[in-house]
Design a protein around this motif. Sequence first.
Motif, PDB file in Angstrom:
ATOM      1  N   ALA A   5       0.835  -1.203   0.000  1.00  0.00           N
ATOM      2  CA  ALA A   5       0.000   0.000   0.000  1.00  0.00           C
ATOM      3  C   ALA A   5       0.869   1.252   0.000  1.00  0.00           C
ATOM      4  O   ALA A   5       1.853   1.332   0.729  1.00  0.00           O
ATOM      5  N   LEU A   6       0.482   2.207  -0.836  1.00  0.00           N
ATOM      6  CA  LEU A   6       1.188   3.487  -0.895  1.00  0.00           C
ATOM      7  C   LEU A   6       0.149   4.604  -0.957  1.00  0.00           C
ATOM      8  O   LEU A   6      -0.588   4.730  -1.934  1.00  0.00           O
ATOM      9  N   GLN A   7       0.094   5.402   0.086  1.00  0.00           N
ATOM     10  CA  GLN A   7      -0.761   6.597   0.115  1.00  0.00           C
ATOM     11  C   GLN A   7       0.048   7.688  -0.572  1.00  0.00           C
ATOM     12  O   GLN A   7       1.059   8.130  -0.032  1.00  0.00           O
ATOM     13  N   LEU A   8      -0.355   8.106  -1.743  1.00  0.00           N
ATOM     14  CA  LEU A   8       0.472   8.979  -2.576  1.00  0.00           C
ATOM     15  C   LEU A   8      -0.134  10.364  -2.709  1.00  0.00           C
ATOM     16  O   LEU A   8      -1.328  10.515  -3.003  1.00  0.00           O
ATOM     17  N   THR A   9       0.698  11.372  -2.478  1.00  0.00           N
ATOM     18  CA  THR A   9       0.340  12.753  -2.799  1.00  0.00           C
ATOM     19  C   THR A   9       1.446  13.318  -3.663  1.00  0.00           C
ATOM     20  O   THR A   9       2.627  13.043  -3.435  1.00  0.00           O
ATOM     21  N   THR A  10       1.054  14.088  -4.668  1.00  0.00           N
ATOM     22  CA  THR A  10       2.022  14.717  -5.561  1.00  0.00           C
ATOM     23  C   THR A  10       1.720  16.199  -5.658  1.00  0.00           C
ATOM     24  O   THR A  10       0.587  16.632  -5.416  1.00  0.00           O
ATOM     25  N   ALA A  11       2.749  16.959  -6.017  1.00  0.00           N
ATOM     26  CA  ALA A  11       2.575  18.415  -6.114  1.00  0.00           C
ATOM     27  C   ALA A  11       3.691  18.991  -6.984  1.00  0.00           C
ATOM     28  O   ALA A  11       4.701  18.329  -7.253  1.00  0.00           O
ATOM     29  N   VAL A  12       3.485  20.243  -7.395  1.00  0.00           N
ATOM     30  CA  VAL A  12       4.547  20.997  -8.073  1.00  0.00           C
ATOM     31  C   VAL A  12       5.129  21.972  -7.053  1.00  0.00           C
ATOM     32  O   VAL A  12       4.439  22.362  -6.093  1.00  0.00           O
ATOM     33  N   PRO A  13       6.378  22.379  -7.237  1.00  0.00           N
ATOM     34  CA  PRO A  13       6.978  23.350  -6.311  1.00  0.00           C
ATOM     35  C   PRO A  13       6.168  24.642  -6.267  1.00  0.00           C
ATOM     36  O   PRO A  13       5.585  25.061  -7.263  1.00  0.00           O
ATOM     37  N   THR A  14       6.169  25.295  -5.118  1.00  0.00           N
ATOM     38  CA  THR A  14       5.348  26.490  -4.941  1.00  0.00           C
ATOM     39  C   THR A  14       6.136  27.785  -4.990  1.00  0.00           C
ATOM     40  O   THR A  14       5.706  28.762  -4.432  1.00  0.00           O
ATOM     41  N   SER A  15       7.287  27.802  -5.592  1.00  0.00           N
ATOM     42  CA  SER A  15       7.969  29.095  -5.764  1.00  0.00           C
ATOM     43  C   SER A  15       9.064  29.033  -6.766  1.00  0.00           C
ATOM     44  O   SER A  15       9.386  28.084  -7.319  1.00  0.00           O
TER      45      SER A  15
END
Length: 78
Positions: A68-78
């Motif tokens: 199991a992998l609880q995954l969150t992804t994002a782009v840099p914020t600055s």
Amino acid sequence: MPMQAEDIETMIREAIPDAEVTITDLAGDGDHYAAHVVSESFRGQSRVNQHKAVYAALGGRMGGVLHALQLTTAVPTS
């Protein structure tokens, strides 16, 4: 045999070199992790495609070696 958090992080960084990766063992069993992955390469991609990129980096280990992998992804914020 369970995966180590360091192995997961290494695989993601090898596939997504600019990624900032944070891995958390959720259950202490080496089988249930949370991953937070931030990468400029995710910019303009749908969340689904971002997650697909991370799963591809794990080379088919999801559902087998890595349960199991609880995954969150994002782009840099600055």
